[in-house]
Design an enzyme around this catalytic site. Sequence first.
Site, PDB file in Angstrom:
ATOM      1  N   ASP A 268       0.866  -1.179   0.000  1.00 56.94           N
ATOM      2  CA  ASP A 268       0.000   0.000   0.000  1.00 56.94           C
ATOM      3  C   ASP A 268       0.909   1.237   0.000  1.00 56.94           C
ATOM      4  O   ASP A 268       2.137   1.140   0.106  1.00 56.94           O
ATOM      5  CB  ASP A 268      -0.972  -0.018   1.188  1.00 56.94           C
TER       6      ASP A 268
HETATM    7  C1  NOJ Z   1      -4.029   3.945   0.104  1.00 56.36           C
HETATM    8  C2  NOJ Z   1      -5.204   3.040   0.272  1.00 56.36           C
HETATM    9  O1  NOJ Z   1      -5.119   2.353   1.502  1.00 56.36           O
HETATM   10  C3  NOJ Z   1      -5.359   2.022  -0.837  1.00 56.36           C
HETATM   11  O2  NOJ Z   1      -6.580   1.366  -0.676  1.00 56.36           O
HETATM   12  C4  NOJ Z   1      -5.279   2.687  -2.182  1.00 56.36           C
HETATM   13  O3  NOJ Z   1      -5.425   1.721  -3.190  1.00 56.36           O
HETATM   14  C5  NOJ Z   1      -3.944   3.398  -2.296  1.00 56.36           C
HETATM   15  N1  NOJ Z   1      -3.833   4.403  -1.257  1.00 56.36           N
HETATM   16  C6  NOJ Z   1      -3.737   4.044  -3.665  1.00 56.36           C
HETATM   17  O4  NOJ Z   1      -4.570   5.115  -3.817  1.00 56.36           O
END
Ligand code: NOJ
Length: 726
Positions: A268
Site C-alpha cells: 500500500d
Molecule cells: C491507500 C489506500 O489504503 C489504498 O486502498 C489505495 O489503493 C492506495 N492508497 C492508492 O490510492
Amino acid sequence: MVSTISSKPLTRSIDPKREAFCADLLAKMTLEEKVGQMVQADLSWHEDVRQLTREGRISSLFTIRDPKVINLYQHIAVDESRLGIPLIIGNDIIHGFRSIFPIPLALACTWDPELVEQVARASITEAMACGTTWNFAPMVDISRDPRWGRVAEGSGEDAYLSSTLGAAWIRGYQEARDADGRSAAACVKHYAAYGASESGKDYNSVDMSERRLREEYLPPYRAAVEAGVQTLMTSFNDLNGVPASANSFLIKRILREEWGFEGVVVSDYDAIGELVMHGFARDHKEATLRSVLAGVDMDMMGNAYHFHLAALVREGKVAETVLDEAVLRILGLKYDLGLFEHPFVDEADAHSALSLPESLDLAAKAAAQSIVLLKNEGGILPLNASAKTVALIGPLAKERQSLLGCWCFDGRVEDVETLAEVLERDLPADTNLIVEQGCAIDGGDLDLAGALKAAALADVVLLALGESDTMSGEAHSRAHLCLPGRQQELADALAKCGKPVVALVFAGRPLVMTKLVEETPSVVMAWHGGTRAARGVADVLTGKVNPSGKLSISFPRSEGQIPVYYAHKNTGRPVETSGTVQFNQAHKSSYLDEENAPLFPFGFGLSYAQFDYSGLKVLTPQVRKNETLRISARVTNSGKWHGSEIVQLYVRDLVGVVTRPVKELVDFRKIALAPGDSQTVEFELPAGCLSFLDENHHPVLEEGDYKVWIGPNSAEGLEGRFELID
Ligand code: NOJ
C-alpha cells in the site's frame, strides 16, 4: 467453514511464448532497470518522474486519469526508455469511474454476485477507456467495526458473503476488454486483516489468533486468488507484531506456498517506508530489506525500493534472483494485459465511453437493489396515491456530493440527481412536494419552525438524513455513530408532528440509530448510492421497485456493543434468550445497560411483500463425510406485492475439538414470488464445507450433531438438525 488451507496450491498453465518473452527482456535489464520495474509512483513524487520513466526506473504510475497525461508518460516509457517497457496505470475504481455506483458495503446488501459483476464491468470499462489498466479493488477486508471509515469499501462482516462477492468483483473487472483487446488487472486488498484495526481507527494494529485469521479474515483473499485475481495489495497494519507489508508468513507461506498465488504483490501507499514508524526497521534501507525478503514485489510510491534496493543487492544482502522473480511477475502481468502490444489509450474515444445511459440505468438499478427496508410499520411505504402533499425534509434532500460516497475521484457532482429533483419528476403530477432542509448535515442551525410548518401541510413526511461522503472512507473513522450534527433533534421534533414519517438514511456505514428507529414508523437504509442514488430511493418509495436488500453487516444499538456480529462464539455463560430480555442476567455474558442483540442483525431486510417460511425438511438427517446435506423449506409470499427474498442457510456445529460460532452462513438464494405463490427452496451443501481448523490449524471434518437454519436473516429462521457420520 470457509477454510483457508487447501490440500494443494493452484496450478496454472504455462504459456511458453510469454515465459520466453519475459525471460528475454529480463536478460537485457540492468540492476537499476530491474529495481525500476518494482517501483510505482504518482506525479506528486518528489523525484523527477519523467526523467526516471525515461531511464526505465518506474514501472507503474497511479492516480492519473487523464488519457492525454497517461499517453504522454507512456510515450516516454515506450519510445524513450532503453527497453521500451510500458507503464501500467493504477487507479482506485472502488465503486465506479464516472458513473458512480453504490458503495461496496451497500452493493453487498444485494447479495447478488451477478449484479456486482455487472457493476464491476461497467466501472472498469469506463476506466479503461481513460487509460487505467490496473484497478486497486476489490477491498475484501472483513470488518465488524462500523467506526472504521473503510467499512464502506468492503462487503461487510461475513466471510462467505465477502468471498462470494469478492470473486464477482474480480470477474467483472478482469474479464472486460477494450477495443484493442486490452484488459485491466484487479488488485485484491488489503492483505491482511486490515478491517480488524483496533478500536476502528484507520491504520491501527491488529492482533488476532491464527485461527480467527484463517477462518474468518483470510477466506475472501483466498477466494480472490481462486477467482484468478492478478495482483494483491498488502495492508498498512501490523499483524501480531509484524507489519503486513513485511510479513513473510502472510506473503510467502500463506499466499505463495499454500495458495499458489503467482501474481504481483504491491505494497500500500508508502507502507514499506512506514515500517520505520512501526518500529520494525531502523531506516528506509532496512525497510526495503525486510519487505523485499518478505515477498513484496512493488513499492507503491517507491520511497524505499527506488533508493535502496540496488545497493542491498550490491552489498550481497539481497540475492538478485529475488528481484528477477518479482520482475518476471511484473513483466508477465504487463504481457497478460496486452500492454506490450497496445500501450496507448485512444484519447479521442475516451470520453464517449463515459456515463452512457446504460451505465446510469445500471447505477439506478444497483442503488435500488442496495436499499434495505429496516422498518415499515403500518405499511406507510410504498407511498400511497392519497399522499397529495409530501414534505421532503432534511439535510440530504438537496444533496449531490454526499450521495456519491467515499471513493469517486472521477464522479461528477453535477451528474448527481438530488432526491428533491427526482421526486419532483417521479411523484404523480398532482402531488405537491415541499422541500425543507431543516438543518445542515453537521453543525449549524436547526430550523425547526420551517420543518414543522412543512410537516403540518403534508400527508406524509420524508426525512432525508445521514452522513456526508467525507464521513467515511480512508482515514475517516468516527467514534460516535449517531446521526451527525442536529439531525436527531430534527427527527425527534418531526416524530411528534402527528404525520406519518419515513426516515431515509444515507450513510457510508451502519449508524447507531436506535432512537430514530424507535420513534419513526418507517426507516429506509439508502447508504451512499452514487450518481443515481436518488432514483433508486424514489423507485423504492413509489413502489416501482420492491426493496429486497439484506444487511451485509449488523447495526449496533450503541457504540459500546462494537464489535457486534452474528457469528460469535457461545461462551460458557450465554444469555438465556437471544435478542430479547437480556439485561442483568446474573453472571451471564451480557451488559447491565444494553441488550446483546444488535439493532438489526446481519442478513436482515424487509419487503413490501410478506414472506413466510414453513415446512423445513432435513432431507438427509444423517450425512456421511463424502456426501451432501440436503435441506429444504417452503417460502410463501402471503402479501399483496410481487417481491424477491434472499433465503439464507446457516449451520452450527454443536460440539467440536475447538468451539465453533453460534451460526455461520453457508449458502443463500434469491427467489422471486408473486402474491400468493410459494416455492420450495432446496439447498445442497457438500459435507466437506463443514470442515474447520483443529487445535493445530489442520482442516478437520468432525462427526457429530449440527443445527441448521433456513431463514430470512441471521437471527430468525426454521431450525433443524442433522448428524455428520463417518
Ligand atoms: C491507500 C489506500 O489504503 C489504498 O486502498 C489505495 O489503493 C492506495 N492508497 C492508492 O490510492
